[in-house]
Design a protein around this motif. Sequence first.
Motif, PDB file in Angstrom:
ATOM      1  N   PRO A  18      38.331  37.143  32.745  1.00  9.54           N
ATOM      2  CA  PRO A  18      37.607  35.874  32.631  1.00  9.54           C
ATOM      3  C   PRO A  18      36.814  35.571  33.905  1.00  9.54           C
ATOM      4  O   PRO A  18      37.218  35.956  35.007  1.00  9.54           O
ATOM      5  N   PRO A  19      35.692  34.862  33.791  1.00  8.55           N
ATOM      6  CA  PRO A  19      34.846  34.596  34.956  1.00  8.55           C
ATOM      7  C   PRO A  19      35.540  33.786  36.041  1.00  8.55           C
ATOM      8  O   PRO A  19      35.213  33.938  37.220  1.00  8.55           O
ATOM      9  N   GLU A  20      36.530  32.953  35.691  1.00 12.08           N
ATOM     10  CA  GLU A  20      37.176  32.139  36.715  1.00 12.08           C
ATOM     11  C   GLU A  20      37.963  32.956  37.737  1.00 12.08           C
ATOM     12  O   GLU A  20      38.200  32.516  38.845  1.00 12.08           O
ATOM     13  N   VAL A  21      38.367  34.166  37.378  1.00  9.74           N
ATOM     14  CA  VAL A  21      39.068  35.018  38.332  1.00  9.74           C
ATOM     15  C   VAL A  21      38.084  35.548  39.375  1.00  9.74           C
ATOM     16  O   VAL A  21      38.426  35.681  40.543  1.00  9.74           O
ATOM     17  N   LEU A  22      36.869  35.821  38.950  1.00 11.65           N
ATOM     18  CA  LEU A  22      35.856  36.293  39.902  1.00 11.65           C
ATOM     19  C   LEU A  22      35.629  35.270  40.982  1.00 11.65           C
ATOM     20  O   LEU A  22      35.463  35.550  42.133  1.00 11.65           O
ATOM     21  N   GLU A  29      45.503  31.373  30.718  1.00 12.53           N
ATOM     22  CA  GLU A  29      46.659  30.948  31.517  1.00 12.53           C
ATOM     23  C   GLU A  29      47.035  32.015  32.541  1.00 12.53           C
ATOM     24  O   GLU A  29      47.385  31.700  33.678  1.00 12.53           O
ATOM     25  N   THR A  30      46.950  33.269  32.143  1.00  8.11           N
ATOM     26  CA  THR A  30      47.225  34.361  33.069  1.00  8.11           C
ATOM     27  C   THR A  30      46.161  34.403  34.155  1.00  8.11           C
ATOM     28  O   THR A  30      46.470  34.578  35.338  1.00  8.11           O
ATOM     29  N   PRO A  64      37.013  44.840  31.541  1.00  4.54           N
ATOM     30  CA  PRO A  64      35.995  44.077  30.799  1.00  4.54           C
ATOM     31  C   PRO A  64      36.501  42.748  30.260  1.00  4.54           C
ATOM     32  O   PRO A  64      35.695  41.853  29.990  1.00  4.54           O
ATOM     33  N   GLY A  65      37.810  42.578  30.120  1.00  7.43           N
ATOM     34  CA  GLY A  65      38.355  41.330  29.586  1.00  7.43           C
ATOM     35  C   GLY A  65      38.666  40.302  30.658  1.00  7.43           C
ATOM     36  O   GLY A  65      39.334  39.305  30.392  1.00  7.43           O
ATOM     37  N   PHE A  76      45.338  49.913  29.581  1.00 12.95           N
ATOM     38  CA  PHE A  76      45.959  49.899  28.259  1.00 12.95           C
ATOM     39  C   PHE A  76      45.639  48.626  27.476  1.00 12.95           C
ATOM     40  O   PHE A  76      46.007  48.515  26.319  1.00 12.95           O
ATOM     41  N   PHE A  77      44.984  47.662  28.106  1.00  6.08           N
ATOM     42  CA  PHE A  77      44.763  46.360  27.480  1.00  6.08           C
ATOM     43  C   PHE A  77      43.295  46.014  27.281  1.00  6.08           C
ATOM     44  O   PHE A  77      42.940  44.855  27.184  1.00  6.08           O
ATOM     45  N   TYR A  78      42.419  47.015  27.214  1.00  2.00           N
ATOM     46  CA  TYR A  78      40.986  46.746  27.087  1.00  2.00           C
ATOM     47  C   TYR A  78      40.663  45.902  25.856  1.00  2.00           C
ATOM     48  O   TYR A  78      39.816  45.034  25.901  1.00  2.00           O
TER      49      TYR A  78
END
Length: 185
Positions: A181-185, A155-156, A178-179, A146-148
């Motif tokens: 961020p690379p730091e989560v990967l 921060e999240t 798709p949203g 629902f948030f694409y």
Amino acid sequence: LTPLQKIEIARKGDDSLKCALCFDHDPHVIIALINSTGFGLAQARLVAAHHQRTEALEYLTRNPSFAGDHKVQMNLRRNPSTNALILSRLSRNKTLYQLYTLSSTQEVNERATTQARAALRQKYERSSPEQQAAFIIRTEGRCLRFFYKLGMETETARLFEHHKFASFVLVRNLLSFPGLPPEVL
């Protein structure tokens, strides 16, 4: 019966007649019925399910004891005559998870589902990063569909750095978002 006779029965009639009047098409009869002393949740559920005029449905939702009942809410969400004002009243005090449940259900009409999804996105945007991360984790990332267009705030995303990923479903849903961020990967 004339509308005035029906209104008089709604005000002073017995319970069986009041239940029959819940199916009346005249909003003035329904409003008189709602204002009567014997009107309860059983009648409110009937009106929410079967009445086809928005004036009476809006009047019904002004009473918090009726608008707060789960079955009244579900009947209103199924009723094709329920307008956007009523749907927004029903969504006003819902949590993120409750809005997510309403957005995902097949038991209501399309207008109610669309409104619940819009309310979910608004509530998500106004939530703190901690609430957003907890919500994503609780739904195992299923809510991300629902948030694409919104993406994920940094921060999240930082909160996910400290999370121990034990759910394959959560990882899969995060990776397909798709949203992300690379730091989560």
